[in-house]
Scaffold this active site. Structure first.
Site, PDB file in Angstrom:
ATOM      1  N   ASP A   1       2.092   9.113  -6.140  1.00  0.00           N
ATOM      2  CA  ASP A   1       2.113  10.576  -6.019  1.00  0.00           C
ATOM      3  C   ASP A   1       2.454  11.025  -4.593  1.00  0.00           C
ATOM      4  OD1 ASP A   1      -0.345   9.272  -5.687  1.00  0.00           O
ATOM      5  OD2 ASP A   1      -1.521  11.078  -5.989  1.00  0.00           O
TER       6      ASP A   1
ATOM      7  N   GLY B   1      -8.965   8.342  -1.681  1.00  0.00           N
ATOM      8  CA  GLY B   1      -9.491   9.698  -1.499  1.00  0.00           C
ATOM      9  C   GLY B   1     -10.330   9.846  -0.241  1.00  0.00           C
TER      10      GLY B   1
ATOM     11  N   GLU C   1     -10.461   4.265   7.624  1.00  0.00           N
ATOM     12  CA  GLU C   1      -9.399   5.214   7.990  1.00  0.00           C
ATOM     13  C   GLU C   1     -10.058   6.551   8.358  1.00  0.00           C
ATOM     14  OE1 GLU C   1      -7.151   6.566   4.634  1.00  0.00           O
ATOM     15  OE2 GLU C   1      -5.463   7.268   5.807  1.00  0.00           O
TER      16      GLU C   1
ATOM     17  N   HIS D   1      -9.569   1.404   0.077  1.00  0.00           N
ATOM     18  CA  HIS D   1      -9.326   2.187   1.289  1.00  0.00           C
ATOM     19  C   HIS D   1     -10.623   2.199   2.102  1.00  0.00           C
ATOM     20  CE1 HIS D   1      -5.870   3.899  -0.846  1.00  0.00           C
ATOM     21  NE2 HIS D   1      -5.501   4.516   0.254  1.00  0.00           N
TER      22      HIS D   1
ATOM     23  N   HIS E   1       1.393   5.066  -2.390  1.00  0.00           N
ATOM     24  CA  HIS E   1       0.889   5.925  -3.469  1.00  0.00           C
ATOM     25  C   HIS E   1       2.053   6.542  -4.231  1.00  0.00           C
ATOM     26  CE1 HIS E   1      -3.377   6.019  -2.081  1.00  0.00           C
ATOM     27  NE2 HIS E   1      -2.795   5.631  -0.956  1.00  0.00           N
TER      28      HIS E   1
ATOM     29  N   HIS F   1       0.845  -1.210   0.000  1.00  0.00           N
ATOM     30  CA  HIS F   1       0.000   0.000   0.000  1.00  0.00           C
ATOM     31  C   HIS F   1       0.875   1.253   0.000  1.00  0.00           C
ATOM     32  CE1 HIS F   1      -3.942   2.006   1.297  1.00  0.00           C
ATOM     33  NE2 HIS F   1      -3.065   2.978   1.119  1.00  0.00           N
TER      34      HIS F   1
ATOM     35  N   ASP G   1       2.304   3.897   2.859  1.00  0.00           N
ATOM     36  CA  ASP G   1       1.275   4.795   2.324  1.00  0.00           C
ATOM     37  C   ASP G   1       1.917   5.876   1.465  1.00  0.00           C
ATOM     38  OD1 ASP G   1      -1.384   5.301   1.910  1.00  0.00           O
ATOM     39  OD2 ASP G   1      -1.712   6.415   3.770  1.00  0.00           O
TER      40      ASP G   1
HETATM   41 ZN   LIG Z   1      -3.530   5.032   0.932  1.00  0.00          ZN
END
Ligand SMILES: [Zn+2]
Length: 341
Positions: A21, A173, A203, A200, A19, A17, A281
């Site tokens: 970006d 998101g 969270e 996701h 990202h 997991h 993450d």
């Molecule tokens: Zn994430």
């Protein structure tokens, strides 16, 4: 046997997991900013690293605002290739053998076409794999805050690039107020065409969000799942069905999903025999490496070497890889874990 940070770095690892970006080298952001006319919050790499690290965000939404800076410099084919390459090189440098990296190609249009937004990172990953041997699976994300039709387009693109390294579809998101069930068509398309599914959930929103990911979206792993403990039936379901949790300790502190690493429920989940895995993450926004996350699990939550080996095996076993490849990889990793003492 003393467990050191250096030893954790040497262990073979998988990350599920993270990202793309959220993983740009600060110097690369500085190099790319002028050509996109982007003004960054600092003008040297060390200061930028600090400025991009999100501490004390009130919530997930505030944490996500930092991504506007990274996305602003990820708007050309060359930039995407370079960022993907550097991410994979940095990941391989801490002995991560397999990584599943995710992003939403729609956020890189119109700077790139949708096809370029997928093909440019693939080129960068391929270059890094040739140099280091790291195996990479791509997870294409839809976003909860974009229309469900966009998620569907992302799922279609993910299916189109399945033979070139895309392994799964995810929904990312801001979670609260943006239910996953609105995006079911995208999940159905991905799943119906042979892709894996993660989502996701749990969270920025509680158990209802995780139930939707399971019942409506038919997810095969849970991104985070931090708040699963709020619903005993949900926790029991996840344990019984061996649904892996993609846990990101430091990120959960930064989004205020938990107060501190020491209070993170991963310890409780692990002790209850839940399949928990560790990921970063975001290396940039959380200013960490995967080694740091294992180190935090050891120092803040008392994970022993034996338990850390189990977390590592969990990650490989939860990978979206064909069964035969996974079996071979897990066998190699078990051997190597025995050797590195
Ligand atoms: Zn994430």
């Amino acid at each position: 046997m003393t467990l050191t940070r250096e030893l954790l770095k040497q262990l073979p690892k998988a990350e599920l997991h993270v990202h793309l970006d959220g993983c740009i080298r600060p110097q690369t952001m500085l190099d790319l900013a002028p050509q996109f006319g982007v003004s960054l919050p600092a003008d040297d790499a060390d200061a930028l690293a600090l400025a991009m690290c999100v501490r004390n965000a009130k919530n997930l939404e505030e944490y996500l605002e930092r991504y506007e800076f990274t996305l602003a410099v990820m708007q050309s084919r060359e930039a995407m290739e370079r960022i993907a390459y550097e991410f994979a090189i940095d990941t391989a440098a801490e002995n991560t053998r397999y990584v599943e990296v995710r992003y939403c190609p729609a956020l890189h249009t119109p700077g790139l076409s949708l096809a370029e937004a997928i093909e440019a990172p693939i080129e960068g990953f391929t270059r890094a794999r040739t140099e280091t041997g790291i195996e990479i699976g791509i997870i294409i994300c839809g976003l909860r805050t974009l229309p469900p039709s966009t998620s569907y387009d992302m799922a279609k693109a993910a299916v189109d690039y399945q033979s070139e390294g895309v392994v799964a579809f995810d929904l990312a998101g801001a979670e609260l107020g943006h239910p996953a069930k609105d995006h079911v068509r995208a999940f159905d398309h991905a799943l119906g065409n042979g892709l894996a599914i993660t989502c996701h959930a749990g969270e920025g929103w509680g158990p209802e969000s995780v139930w939707q990911a399971i019942n409506d979206c038919r997810t095969q792993r849970i991104g985070h799942g931090t708040r699963v403990l709020e619903d005993a039936a949900l926790e029991a379901y996840i344990i019984e069905n061996r649904l892996p949790l993609e846990v990101c300790l430091t990120s959960n502190v930064h989004t205020n999903a938990v107060a501190s690493v020491a209070e993170h429920p991963i310890r409780r989940y692990f002790d209850k025999d839940c399949v928990v895995t560790l990921s970063t993450d975001s290396r940039l926004m959380d200013n960490i490496t995967l080694t740091d996350e294992y180190w935090a699990a050891h120092t803040e939550l008392g994970f022993t070497r034996e338990e850390i080996d189990q977390l590592i095996i969990n990650s490989f076993e939860s990978a979206f890889l064909p069964d035969d490849r996974k079996t071979a990889l897990v066998a190699d990793v078990r051997q190597e874990l025995k050797r590195v003492q």
